[in-house]
Design a protein around this motif. Structure first.
Motif, PDB file in Angstrom:
ATOM      1  N   GLN A 240       0.845  -1.195   0.000  1.00 20.65           N
ATOM      2  CA  GLN A 240       0.000   0.000   0.000  1.00 20.65           C
ATOM      3  C   GLN A 240       0.882   1.247   0.000  1.00 20.65           C
ATOM      4  O   GLN A 240       0.633   2.200  -0.739  1.00 20.65           O
ATOM      5  CB  GLN A 240      -0.902  -0.007   1.242  1.00 20.65           C
TER       6      GLN A 240
ATOM      7  N   GLY B 153     -10.666   8.156  -1.075  1.00 20.36           N
ATOM      8  CA  GLY B 153     -10.129   6.963  -1.727  1.00 20.36           C
ATOM      9  C   GLY B 153     -11.227   6.215  -2.476  1.00 20.36           C
ATOM     10  O   GLY B 153     -11.046   5.783  -3.618  1.00 20.36           O
ATOM     11  N   LEU B 154     -12.398   6.098  -1.833  1.00 23.86           N
ATOM     12  CA  LEU B 154     -13.531   5.433  -2.485  1.00 23.86           C
ATOM     13  C   LEU B 154     -13.994   6.239  -3.697  1.00 23.86           C
ATOM     14  O   LEU B 154     -14.305   5.678  -4.741  1.00 23.86           O
ATOM     15  CB  LEU B 154     -14.681   5.248  -1.495  1.00 23.86           C
TER      16      LEU B 154
ATOM     17  N   GLY C 272      -6.886  -0.849  -0.877  1.00 27.11           N
ATOM     18  CA  GLY C 272      -7.680   0.046  -0.036  1.00 27.11           C
ATOM     19  C   GLY C 272      -9.109  -0.449   0.106  1.00 27.11           C
ATOM     20  O   GLY C 272      -9.667  -0.476   1.208  1.00 27.11           O
TER      21      GLY C 272
ATOM     22  N   VAL D 269     -11.588  -1.621   3.343  1.00 26.93           N
ATOM     23  CA  VAL D 269     -12.931  -1.078   3.579  1.00 26.93           C
ATOM     24  C   VAL D 269     -13.938  -2.221   3.712  1.00 26.93           C
ATOM     25  O   VAL D 269     -14.773  -2.231   4.627  1.00 26.93           O
ATOM     26  CB  VAL D 269     -13.324  -0.109   2.441  1.00 26.93           C
TER      27      VAL D 269
ATOM     28  N   HIS E 284     -10.149  10.765   4.255  1.00 22.35           N
ATOM     29  CA  HIS E 284      -9.130  10.069   3.469  1.00 22.35           C
ATOM     30  C   HIS E 284      -9.715   8.805   2.853  1.00 22.35           C
ATOM     31  O   HIS E 284      -9.539   8.525   1.675  1.00 22.35           O
ATOM     32  CB  HIS E 284      -7.928   9.718   4.352  1.00 22.35           C
ATOM     33  N   ARG E 285     -10.459   8.062   3.666  1.00 19.08           N
ATOM     34  CA  ARG E 285     -11.093   6.846   3.180  1.00 19.08           C
ATOM     35  C   ARG E 285     -12.173   7.183   2.149  1.00 19.08           C
ATOM     36  O   ARG E 285     -12.255   6.536   1.101  1.00 19.08           O
ATOM     37  CB  ARG E 285     -11.690   6.072   4.362  1.00 19.08           C
TER      38      ARG E 285
ATOM     39  N   HIS F 241      -6.504  13.224  -1.293  1.00 20.26           N
ATOM     40  CA  HIS F 241      -5.946  11.907  -0.985  1.00 20.26           C
ATOM     41  C   HIS F 241      -4.424  11.908  -1.135  1.00 20.26           C
ATOM     42  O   HIS F 241      -3.707  11.267  -0.369  1.00 20.26           O
ATOM     43  CB  HIS F 241      -6.583  10.868  -1.905  1.00 20.26           C
TER      44      HIS F 241
ATOM     45  N   SER G  67      -9.366  11.945   8.774  1.00 19.31           N
ATOM     46  CA  SER G  67      -9.100  10.519   8.658  1.00 19.31           C
ATOM     47  C   SER G  67     -10.185   9.817   7.847  1.00 19.31           C
ATOM     48  O   SER G  67      -9.902   9.069   6.912  1.00 19.31           O
ATOM     49  CB  SER G  67      -8.989   9.907  10.054  1.00 19.31           C
ATOM     50  N   ILE G  68     -11.455  10.088   8.180  1.00 23.68           N
ATOM     51  CA  ILE G  68     -12.532   9.422   7.446  1.00 23.68           C
ATOM     52  C   ILE G  68     -12.651  10.010   6.038  1.00 23.68           C
ATOM     53  O   ILE G  68     -13.033   9.305   5.103  1.00 23.68           O
ATOM     54  CB  ILE G  68     -13.875   9.483   8.228  1.00 23.68           C
TER      55      ILE G  68
ATOM     56  N   ASP H 253     -13.550  -3.972   6.943  1.00 25.65           N
ATOM     57  CA  ASP H 253     -14.019  -3.185   8.085  1.00 25.65           C
ATOM     58  C   ASP H 253     -15.541  -3.159   8.207  1.00 25.65           C
ATOM     59  O   ASP H 253     -16.077  -3.179   9.307  1.00 25.65           O
ATOM     60  CB  ASP H 253     -13.520  -1.738   7.960  1.00 25.65           C
TER      61      ASP H 253
ATOM     62  N   HIS I 218       0.241  10.828   5.780  1.00 23.64           N
ATOM     63  CA  HIS I 218       0.289   9.466   6.321  1.00 23.64           C
ATOM     64  C   HIS I 218       1.679   8.850   6.187  1.00 23.64           C
ATOM     65  O   HIS I 218       2.134   8.136   7.087  1.00 23.64           O
ATOM     66  CB  HIS I 218      -0.728   8.585   5.603  1.00 23.64           C
TER      67      HIS I 218
END
Lengths: 126, 131
Positions: free
Chosen positions: A26, B31-32, A82, A86, B27-28, B81, B24-25, A89, B88
């Protein structure tokens, strides 16, 4: 009775023999994508209103074709790692989690192949 | 047996959002969003490989107002990101964990990703002659 020390067990990479492989790749793909994504953005800014011939000429150049191929590999590898996390999780039904991860990885592989074929077709002139 | 009151991890609903947790969230989430954005990249490359006609219709679709709004969203997701990913990577080598530094780098990520998005679109419009 466990005879091995915690360090030895950590070095043994665990039962799946993968250890930090996911984490490491990653980061490796992330580092690769820093210059590659900036290059893509810069290229797309220049090509924003370019016609088809200009785009083909650009993507036929060895540098652009190689960088685009590298970007495709890194993007899809990074993305599927990634999305795997997800799914791990948030999807709690074991069968759905496993099916989802397998399908997602196969789709990522397929899309990467489609992109690479498109780049190669342009680079080698249809 | 007597039920013991053990500390629970806070539920997101009652936990006050902080800059660090929101970034932080995000970032996720970005990414999605970028994974959806790769579908646009697939579409664009396949259209370019298919010929001038297919490329022209892809350009028309992506250049339309809804298309542009989606692309602006993707570009912000990418810059966010990217910048937060670099943040990060610094954490990964053990740097910048101090609370003050984490907040400062968080503010820097917001400023950088917003200004990179504005700059990229300004350049695209400038180079494309406003079309």
């Amino acid at each position: 009775m466990i005879f091995r020390t915690p360090l030895a067990r950590a070095r043994g990479l665990g039962s799946a023999k993968s250890g930090t492989h996911h984490w490491w790749l990653q980061r490796l793909t992330a580092v690769a994508l820093v210059p590659l994504s900036l290059w893509l953005v810069a290229s797309l800014i220049v090509l924003a209103s370019a016609d088809h011939g200009t785009v083909i000429a650009w993507l036929s150049s060895p540098v652009a074709a190689v960088l685009m191929s590298a970007l495709i590999v890194a993007v899809f590898y990074h993305g599927q790692l990634g999305l795997q996390v997800v799914l791990e999780d948030y999807v709690h039904a074991q069968w759905l989690k496993l099916t989802g991860i397998v399908l997602m990885k196969l789709v990522a592989l397929l899309l990467a192949a489609v992109c690479l074929f498109a780049v190669l077709r342009i680079a080698f002139g249809n | 047996m007597e039920k013991r009151e053990r500390p629970l991890s806070p539920h997101l609903q009652i936990y006050r959002p902080q800059l660090t947790s929101v970034l932080s969230i995000t970032h996720r989430a970005s990414g999605l969003a970028l994974l959806v954005g790769t579908l646009v990249l697939v579409y664009w490359l396949v259209a370019a490989a298919s010929g001038a006609e297919a490329y022209a219709s892809a350009q028309a679709l992506l250049g339309s107002w809804p298309g542009r709004i989606v692309l602006i969203g993707f570009s912000f997701a990418l810059f966010y990101h990217l910048c937060n990913g670099i943040r990060h990577l610094f954490w990964d080598v053990g740097l910048g964990f101090e609370l003050k530094t984490a907040y400062a780098s968080g503010h820097a990520v917001i400023a950088a990703s917003v200004s990179m998005t504005v700059l990229a679109w300004a350049l695209a419009y400038y180079m494309g002659g406003g079309s």
